[in-house]
Design a protein around this motif. Structure first.
Motif, PDB file in Angstrom:
ATOM      1  N   ARG A  52       0.834  -1.205   0.000  1.00 41.64           N
ATOM      2  CA  ARG A  52       0.000   0.000   0.000  1.00 41.64           C
ATOM      3  C   ARG A  52       0.867   1.253   0.000  1.00 41.64           C
ATOM      4  NH1 ARG A  52      -2.167   2.047   4.450  1.00 41.64           N
ATOM      5  NH2 ARG A  52      -2.206   0.096   5.598  1.00 41.64           N
ATOM      6  N   LYS A  69      -5.891  -8.619   1.940  1.00 41.17           N
ATOM      7  CA  LYS A  69      -6.421  -7.396   2.539  1.00 41.17           C
ATOM      8  C   LYS A  69      -7.339  -7.731   3.715  1.00 41.17           C
ATOM      9  CE  LYS A  69      -8.224  -3.032   1.010  1.00 41.17           C
ATOM     10  NZ  LYS A  69      -7.492  -1.946   0.574  1.00 41.17           N
ATOM     11  N   GLU A  73      -4.745  -6.494   6.854  1.00 38.09           N
ATOM     12  CA  GLU A  73      -4.819  -5.030   6.893  1.00 38.09           C
ATOM     13  C   GLU A  73      -4.913  -4.560   8.342  1.00 38.09           C
ATOM     14  OE1 GLU A  73      -4.109  -2.026   5.797  1.00 38.09           O
ATOM     15  OE2 GLU A  73      -4.570  -2.524   3.745  1.00 38.09           O
TER      16      GLU A  73
END
Length: 159
Positions: A52, A69, A73
């Motif tokens: 990211r 993700k 995340e």
């Protein structure tokens, strides 16, 4: 000549991979008492955040395998991971981490000073306005998780 940030990132990543060398899949998936993540999660999280930081805010495609993700995340935990998400093996994570720096450098070595508009503010409150700033901040982020992995190894070895 390679920019210092790529050399530093390679150094930190080599340290990370050395720390997890010899860690079993079983140990990597144990959540130490009083915590909500494990070594496996920390490795996946390091990979996702670096993707990211390196690519998303400059508009380049990220290489995130399916389900990364959802399980790695910020704010996620293996304790609350959706059962339908495929969990990568420890070896798969180590391979992805070993290859990531080269891709990042190839994509960004001539774009380090490009402005990010609007700038991004991290959850820690740091404003990042160029790929160079993102990569430099990632050194801090990865170092924090490297230390967490070291602590988990000690705690898990004692139990």
């Amino acid at each position: 000549m390679s920019h210092f940030v790529f050399n530093q990132q390679r150094f930190v990543r080599q340290m990370l991979l050395k720390v997890v060398d010899g860690v079993s899949e079983e140990m990597a998936n144990q959540v130490p008492d009083g915590f909500r993540n494990h070594i496996h999660w920390n490795l996946g999280h390091i990979y996702v955040v670096f993707e990211r930081f390196a690519f998303q805010n400059i508009g380049l495609p990220m290489q995130l395998p399916e389900g990364f993700k959802e399980q790695f995340e910020n704010g996620t935990s293996p304790l609350t991971r959706p059962e339908s998400v495929r969990v990568p093996s420890l070896e798969e994570l180590k391979q992805l981490l070993a290859q990531q720096n080269e891709r990042v450098q190839a994509a960004l070595e001539h774009r380090l000073q490009e402005p990010i508009d609007p700038p991004y503010t991290t959850s820690a409150g740091m404003e990042l306005a160029s790929p160079e700033q993102f990569l430099t901040f990632n050194l801090f982020h990865e170092g924090m998780h490297l230390n967490t992995i070291r602590q988990y190894k000690v705690l898990l070895s004692q139990s």
